[in-house]
Design a protein around this motif. Structure first.
Motif, PDB file in Angstrom:
ATOM      1  N   GLY A 217       0.777  -1.238   0.000  1.00 14.96           N
ATOM      2  CA  GLY A 217       0.000   0.000   0.000  1.00 14.96           C
ATOM      3  C   GLY A 217       0.809   1.289   0.000  1.00 14.96           C
ATOM      4  O   GLY A 217       0.243   2.365  -0.152  1.00 14.96           O
ATOM      5  N   VAL A 218       2.132   1.212   0.188  1.00 13.15           N
ATOM      6  CA  VAL A 218       2.931   2.439   0.196  1.00 13.15           C
ATOM      7  C   VAL A 218       3.787   2.505  -1.064  1.00 13.15           C
ATOM      8  O   VAL A 218       4.668   1.674  -1.284  1.00 13.15           O
ATOM      9  N   ARG A 219       3.474   3.505  -1.869  1.00 11.30           N
ATOM     10  CA  ARG A 219       4.187   3.670  -3.128  1.00 11.30           C
ATOM     11  C   ARG A 219       4.892   5.016  -3.115  1.00 11.30           C
ATOM     12  O   ARG A 219       4.345   5.990  -2.614  1.00 11.30           O
ATOM     13  N   THR A 220       6.101   5.071  -3.722  1.00 12.68           N
ATOM     14  CA  THR A 220       6.771   6.373  -3.848  1.00 12.68           C
ATOM     15  C   THR A 220       7.204   6.635  -5.278  1.00 12.68           C
ATOM     16  O   THR A 220       7.567   5.715  -6.011  1.00 12.68           O
ATOM     17  N   LEU A 221       7.143   7.914  -5.633  1.00 10.51           N
ATOM     18  CA  LEU A 221       7.640   8.378  -6.922  1.00 10.51           C
ATOM     19  C   LEU A 221       8.799   9.314  -6.634  1.00 10.51           C
ATOM     20  O   LEU A 221       8.688  10.205  -5.793  1.00 10.51           O
ATOM     21  N   GLN A 222       9.921   9.058  -7.322  1.00  9.33           N
ATOM     22  CA  GLN A 222      11.096   9.898  -7.110  1.00  9.33           C
ATOM     23  C   GLN A 222      11.650  10.348  -8.454  1.00  9.33           C
ATOM     24  O   GLN A 222      11.892   9.524  -9.343  1.00  9.33           O
ATOM     25  N   VAL A 223      11.847  11.657  -8.591  1.00  5.13           N
ATOM     26  CA  VAL A 223      12.495  12.175  -9.797  1.00  5.13           C
ATOM     27  C   VAL A 223      13.993  12.042  -9.544  1.00  5.13           C
ATOM     28  O   VAL A 223      14.554  12.767  -8.731  1.00  5.13           O
ATOM     29  N   LEU A 224      14.622  11.051 -10.160  1.00  4.63           N
ATOM     30  CA  LEU A 224      16.049  10.818  -9.908  1.00  4.63           C
ATOM     31  C   LEU A 224      16.898  11.883 -10.571  1.00  4.63           C
ATOM     32  O   LEU A 224      17.902  12.314 -10.035  1.00  4.63           O
ATOM     33  N   LYS A 225      16.506  12.276 -11.787  1.00  2.00           N
ATOM     34  CA  LYS A 225      17.229  13.370 -12.446  1.00  2.00           C
ATOM     35  C   LYS A 225      16.389  13.976 -13.552  1.00  2.00           C
ATOM     36  O   LYS A 225      15.469  13.337 -14.081  1.00  2.00           O
ATOM     37  N   MET A 226      16.675  15.225 -13.877  1.00  3.51           N
ATOM     38  CA  MET A 226      16.046  15.895 -15.009  1.00  3.51           C
ATOM     39  C   MET A 226      17.032  16.980 -15.419  1.00  3.51           C
ATOM     40  O   MET A 226      17.135  18.005 -14.752  1.00  3.51           O
TER      41      MET A 226
END
Ligand SMILES: Nc1ncnc2c1ncn2[C@@H]1O[C@H](COP(=O)(O)OP(=O)(O)O)[C@@H](O)[C@H]1O
Ligand SMILES: [Mg+2]
Length: 260
Positions: A217-226
Protein backbone atom coordinates in the motif's frame (compact mmCIF):
# COMPACT_ATOMS: atom_id res chain seq x y z
CA UNK A 1 5.45 26.56 -19.52
CA UNK A 2 8.19 28.37 -17.59
CA UNK A 3 11.38 30.29 -18.23
CA UNK A 4 14.47 28.52 -17.09
CA UNK A 5 17.65 30.40 -16.33
CA UNK A 6 20.77 28.57 -17.45
CA UNK A 7 24.45 28.81 -16.42
CA UNK A 8 26.29 31.90 -17.59
CA UNK A 9 23.25 34.09 -17.30
CA UNK A 10 21.87 33.20 -20.71
CA UNK A 11 18.12 32.84 -20.75
CA UNK A 12 17.15 29.73 -22.59
CA UNK A 13 13.54 28.91 -23.20
CA UNK A 14 13.02 25.50 -21.65
CA UNK A 15 9.40 24.87 -22.39
CA UNK A 16 7.68 22.47 -20.08
CA UNK A 17 5.15 19.89 -21.09
CA UNK A 18 2.52 19.22 -18.47
CA UNK A 19 2.85 15.64 -17.24
CA UNK A 20 -0.90 15.16 -16.92
CA UNK A 21 -0.42 13.50 -13.53
CA UNK A 22 -1.86 15.24 -10.49
CA UNK A 23 0.95 16.55 -8.28
CA UNK A 24 3.82 15.62 -10.60
CA UNK A 25 4.39 18.95 -12.37
CA UNK A 26 5.22 20.51 -8.99
CA UNK A 27 8.18 18.12 -8.64
CA UNK A 28 9.27 18.71 -12.23
CA UNK A 29 9.62 22.48 -12.20
CA UNK A 30 6.43 22.78 -14.22
CA UNK A 31 6.49 19.63 -16.33
CA UNK A 32 8.70 17.51 -18.57
CA UNK A 33 11.27 19.38 -20.68
CA UNK A 34 9.83 19.67 -24.17
CA UNK A 35 11.39 17.49 -26.86
CA UNK A 36 13.33 15.29 -24.43
CA UNK A 37 13.30 11.62 -23.54
CA UNK A 38 12.38 10.74 -19.97
CA UNK A 39 12.63 7.24 -18.55
CA UNK A 40 10.04 5.83 -16.16
CA UNK A 41 11.56 2.99 -14.14
CA UNK A 42 9.88 0.58 -11.79
CA UNK A 43 9.03 -2.98 -10.91
CA UNK A 44 6.02 -4.61 -12.56
CA UNK A 45 2.78 -3.33 -11.05
CA UNK A 46 4.14 0.04 -9.94
CA UNK A 47 1.91 1.92 -12.40
CA UNK A 48 4.24 2.76 -15.29
CA UNK A 49 1.70 2.00 -18.01
CA UNK A 50 -1.02 3.97 -16.25
CA UNK A 51 1.31 6.93 -15.74
CA UNK A 52 2.51 7.16 -19.35
CA UNK A 53 -1.07 6.71 -20.57
CA UNK A 54 -2.22 9.64 -18.43
CA UNK A 55 0.58 11.69 -19.99
CA UNK A 56 -0.83 10.90 -23.43
CA UNK A 57 -4.51 11.12 -22.57
CA UNK A 58 -4.29 14.43 -20.71
CA UNK A 59 -2.00 15.74 -23.46
CA UNK A 60 -4.79 15.25 -25.98
CA UNK A 61 -7.73 16.32 -23.85
CA UNK A 62 -6.00 19.10 -21.88
CA UNK A 63 -3.41 20.54 -24.27
CA UNK A 64 -4.53 19.42 -27.71
CA UNK A 65 -1.25 17.49 -28.10
CA UNK A 66 -1.56 14.43 -30.32
CA UNK A 67 -0.05 11.30 -28.85
CA UNK A 68 1.37 7.97 -29.98
CA UNK A 69 1.68 4.89 -27.77
CA UNK A 70 4.10 2.22 -28.95
CA UNK A 71 3.09 -0.92 -27.08
CA UNK A 72 5.59 -3.72 -26.63
CA UNK A 73 3.66 -5.60 -23.92
CA UNK A 74 -0.01 -5.81 -24.73
CA UNK A 75 -2.22 -5.73 -27.81
CA UNK A 76 -4.43 -2.73 -28.47
CA UNK A 77 -7.68 -4.27 -27.28
CA UNK A 78 -6.25 -5.09 -23.85
CA UNK A 79 -4.64 -1.70 -23.54
CA UNK A 80 -7.88 0.06 -24.47
CA UNK A 81 -9.94 -2.01 -22.03
CA UNK A 82 -7.54 -1.47 -19.12
CA UNK A 83 -7.31 2.26 -19.71
CA UNK A 84 -11.07 2.56 -20.19
CA UNK A 85 -11.50 1.21 -16.65
CA UNK A 86 -9.41 4.19 -15.49
CA UNK A 87 -11.58 6.64 -17.40
CA UNK A 88 -9.32 6.99 -20.45
CA UNK A 89 -11.10 6.32 -23.74
CA UNK A 90 -8.23 5.83 -26.15
CA UNK A 91 -10.41 4.15 -28.78
CA UNK A 92 -12.40 7.36 -29.09
CA UNK A 93 -9.25 9.51 -29.32
CA UNK A 94 -7.94 7.18 -32.02
CA UNK A 95 -11.18 7.51 -34.02
CA UNK A 96 -10.85 11.27 -33.75
CA UNK A 97 -7.31 11.10 -35.17
CA UNK A 98 -5.73 12.48 -32.02
CA UNK A 99 -4.07 9.31 -30.83
CA UNK A 100 -2.48 6.23 -32.37
CA UNK A 101 -1.69 2.89 -30.79
CA UNK A 102 1.26 1.24 -32.54
CA UNK A 103 1.38 -2.48 -31.87
CA UNK A 104 5.01 -3.46 -31.35
CA UNK A 105 4.31 -6.72 -29.55
CA UNK A 106 5.68 -8.67 -32.53
CA UNK A 107 9.10 -7.17 -31.93
CA UNK A 108 9.44 -9.27 -28.79
CA UNK A 109 8.65 -12.44 -30.66
CA UNK A 110 11.45 -12.20 -33.19
CA UNK A 111 13.62 -15.26 -32.50
CA UNK A 112 17.33 -14.87 -31.76
CA UNK A 113 18.13 -16.44 -35.13
CA UNK A 114 15.89 -14.52 -37.51
CA UNK A 115 15.91 -14.29 -41.29
CA UNK A 116 15.23 -11.53 -43.75
CA UNK A 117 14.31 -13.52 -46.88
CA UNK A 118 16.93 -16.26 -46.73
CA UNK A 119 19.59 -14.14 -45.10
CA UNK A 120 20.15 -14.94 -41.43
CA UNK A 121 20.25 -11.87 -39.22
CA UNK A 122 20.54 -11.35 -35.49
CA UNK A 123 17.05 -11.39 -34.02
CA UNK A 124 17.78 -8.80 -31.42
CA UNK A 125 19.26 -6.35 -33.93
CA UNK A 126 16.25 -6.94 -36.14
CA UNK A 127 14.01 -6.24 -33.15
CA UNK A 128 15.73 -2.95 -32.59
CA UNK A 129 15.42 -1.96 -36.25
CA UNK A 130 11.74 -2.96 -36.23
CA UNK A 131 11.03 -0.88 -33.14
CA UNK A 132 12.75 2.14 -34.66
CA UNK A 133 10.71 1.66 -37.86
CA UNK A 134 7.51 1.48 -35.81
CA UNK A 135 8.38 4.67 -33.94
CA UNK A 136 8.95 6.40 -37.26
CA UNK A 137 5.71 4.98 -38.68
CA UNK A 138 3.70 6.30 -35.73
CA UNK A 139 5.27 9.72 -36.04
CA UNK A 140 4.74 9.96 -39.80
CA UNK A 141 1.13 8.93 -39.36
CA UNK A 142 0.11 11.51 -36.78
CA UNK A 143 2.86 14.13 -36.25
CA UNK A 144 2.40 13.78 -32.48
CA UNK A 145 3.70 16.06 -29.76
CA UNK A 146 3.95 13.19 -27.26
CA UNK A 147 5.30 9.67 -27.74
CA UNK A 148 5.47 6.73 -25.36
CA UNK A 149 7.41 3.48 -25.74
CA UNK A 150 6.11 0.96 -23.17
CA UNK A 151 8.35 -0.87 -22.39
CA UNK A 152 11.88 -1.27 -23.74
CA UNK A 153 12.84 -4.00 -21.26
CA UNK A 154 12.16 -7.09 -23.32
CA UNK A 155 14.10 -5.64 -26.18
CA UNK A 156 17.12 -4.36 -24.31
CA UNK A 157 17.39 -7.36 -21.99
CA UNK A 158 18.26 -9.29 -25.12
CA UNK A 159 21.55 -7.44 -24.95
CA UNK A 160 22.78 -8.79 -21.62
CA UNK A 161 26.28 -7.34 -21.87
CA UNK A 162 26.40 -3.71 -20.82
CA UNK A 163 28.69 -2.85 -23.76
CA UNK A 164 26.11 -4.20 -26.22
CA UNK A 165 23.15 -2.83 -24.37
CA UNK A 166 24.40 0.72 -24.22
CA UNK A 167 24.46 1.30 -28.01
CA UNK A 168 21.08 -0.44 -28.36
CA UNK A 169 19.49 1.92 -25.84
CA UNK A 170 21.34 4.86 -27.34
CA UNK A 171 19.84 4.02 -30.75
CA UNK A 172 16.33 4.13 -29.32
CA UNK A 173 16.93 7.32 -27.33
CA UNK A 174 18.57 9.08 -30.28
CA UNK A 175 15.78 8.21 -32.67
CA UNK A 176 13.18 9.47 -30.21
CA UNK A 177 15.17 12.61 -29.48
CA UNK A 178 15.52 13.35 -33.20
CA UNK A 179 11.75 13.43 -33.62
CA UNK A 180 11.45 16.58 -31.49
CA UNK A 181 8.56 15.05 -29.55
CA UNK A 182 8.41 14.76 -25.77
CA UNK A 183 8.88 11.08 -25.01
CA UNK A 184 8.41 8.76 -22.10
CA UNK A 185 10.10 5.38 -22.14
CA UNK A 186 9.31 2.76 -19.57
CA UNK A 187 11.68 0.11 -18.31
CA UNK A 188 11.12 -2.69 -15.88
CA UNK A 189 13.47 -3.18 -13.00
CA UNK A 190 13.89 -6.56 -11.33
CA UNK A 191 14.53 -4.73 -8.06
CA UNK A 192 14.51 -1.10 -6.98
CA UNK A 193 16.34 -1.63 -3.70
CA UNK A 194 19.37 0.37 -2.64
CA UNK A 195 21.77 -2.17 -4.14
CA UNK A 196 20.26 -2.07 -7.63
CA UNK A 197 22.58 -1.73 -10.62
CA UNK A 198 22.23 1.42 -12.71
CA UNK A 199 20.92 0.68 -16.19
CA UNK A 200 22.45 2.28 -19.31
CA UNK A 201 19.07 3.84 -20.13
CA UNK A 202 19.36 5.85 -16.92
CA UNK A 203 22.52 7.55 -18.16
CA UNK A 204 21.19 8.09 -21.65
CA UNK A 205 17.77 9.59 -20.91
CA UNK A 206 17.40 13.28 -20.15
CA UNK A 207 15.40 12.51 -17.06
CA UNK A 208 14.56 9.52 -14.87
CA UNK A 209 11.55 8.86 -12.67
CA UNK A 210 11.56 5.90 -10.32
CA UNK A 211 8.36 4.28 -9.07
CA UNK A 212 8.61 2.03 -6.04
CA UNK A 213 6.40 -0.06 -3.85
CA UNK A 214 7.96 0.09 -0.38
CA UNK A 215 5.55 -2.16 1.43
CA UNK A 216 1.94 -3.06 1.02
CA UNK A 217 0.00 0.00 0.00
CA UNK A 218 2.93 2.44 0.20
CA UNK A 219 4.19 3.67 -3.13
CA UNK A 220 6.77 6.37 -3.85
CA UNK A 221 7.64 8.38 -6.92
CA UNK A 222 11.10 9.90 -7.11
CA UNK A 223 12.50 12.18 -9.80
CA UNK A 224 16.05 10.82 -9.91
CA UNK A 225 17.23 13.37 -12.45
CA UNK A 226 16.05 15.90 -15.01
CA UNK A 227 18.89 17.65 -16.83
CA UNK A 228 18.73 21.43 -16.75
CA UNK A 229 15.75 21.51 -14.39
CA UNK A 230 15.38 22.34 -10.75
CA UNK A 231 13.55 19.26 -9.65
CA UNK A 232 12.46 17.91 -6.30
CA UNK A 233 14.30 14.61 -5.86
CA UNK A 234 12.61 13.61 -2.59
CA UNK A 235 10.64 10.37 -2.89
CA UNK A 236 6.98 11.38 -2.66
CA UNK A 237 4.04 9.13 -1.96
CA UNK A 238 1.57 8.40 -4.74
CA UNK A 239 -1.62 6.45 -5.04
CA UNK A 240 -3.40 4.76 -7.92
CA UNK A 241 -7.09 5.61 -7.99
CA UNK A 242 -9.74 4.77 -10.52
CA UNK A 243 -8.68 7.95 -12.33
CA UNK A 244 -4.99 7.03 -12.36
CA UNK A 245 -1.88 8.11 -10.47
CA UNK A 246 -1.92 10.97 -8.01
CA UNK A 247 1.30 12.24 -6.40
CA UNK A 248 1.37 13.92 -2.99
CA UNK A 249 4.07 16.44 -3.88
CA UNK A 250 4.52 17.92 -0.42
CA UNK A 251 4.34 14.76 1.64
CA UNK A 252 7.13 12.50 2.74
CA UNK A 253 7.26 8.81 3.47
CA UNK A 254 8.89 7.73 6.68
CA UNK A 255 10.98 4.58 6.89
CA UNK A 256 11.34 4.54 3.13
CA UNK A 257 14.50 2.44 3.16
CA UNK A 258 12.38 -0.40 4.55
CA UNK A 259 11.83 -2.94 1.82
CA UNK A 260 8.67 -4.92 1.27
N1 LIG B 1 -8.72 1.27 -10.73
C1 LIG B 1 -7.61 1.06 -10.03
N2 LIG B 1 -7.54 1.45 -8.75
C2 LIG B 1 -6.44 1.26 -8.03
N3 LIG B 1 -5.35 0.65 -8.48
C3 LIG B 1 -5.36 0.22 -9.73
C4 LIG B 1 -6.48 0.40 -10.59
N4 LIG B 1 -6.20 -0.14 -11.78
C5 LIG B 1 -4.94 -0.61 -11.68
N5 LIG B 1 -4.44 -0.43 -10.46
C6 LIG B 1 -3.11 -0.80 -9.97
O1 LIG B 1 -2.16 -0.39 -10.94
C7 LIG B 1 -1.06 -1.29 -10.97
C8 LIG B 1 -0.76 -1.69 -12.39
O2 LIG B 1 -0.41 -0.57 -13.10
P1 LIG B 1 0.43 -0.69 -14.43
O3 LIG B 1 0.52 0.70 -14.97
O4 LIG B 1 -0.12 -1.73 -15.32
O5 LIG B 1 1.84 -1.15 -13.86
P2 LIG B 1 3.18 -1.46 -14.65
O6 LIG B 1 3.01 -0.96 -16.04
O7 LIG B 1 4.23 -0.72 -13.87
O8 LIG B 1 3.39 -2.93 -14.56
C9 LIG B 1 -1.45 -2.47 -10.13
O9 LIG B 1 -0.68 -2.40 -8.94
C10 LIG B 1 -2.91 -2.28 -9.84
O10 LIG B 1 -3.21 -2.69 -8.55
MG1 LIG C 1 3.09 -1.95 -17.87
Amino acid sequence: MSLQSQKGGTQVLARRVSSGIAGLDALLDGGFPEGKVVLVLGEPGTGKTIMVSQFLHNGVTGQGDKGVYIGMNEPKTRFNTEMMSLGMDFAKLEREGKFAYVDATEVRRIPEQAKVGRIPVGGRELGLVNLIDLVQEGIDKLSPKRVVVDSISDLVFRFPQIEERRPAVLDIVEVLQSTGTTCLLTSELPTTGEDRVLQPEEYLAEGVILLRILRKGVRTLQVLKMRGSKVDTTPRPYVIKNTGLEVYATEEVYGQTMEK
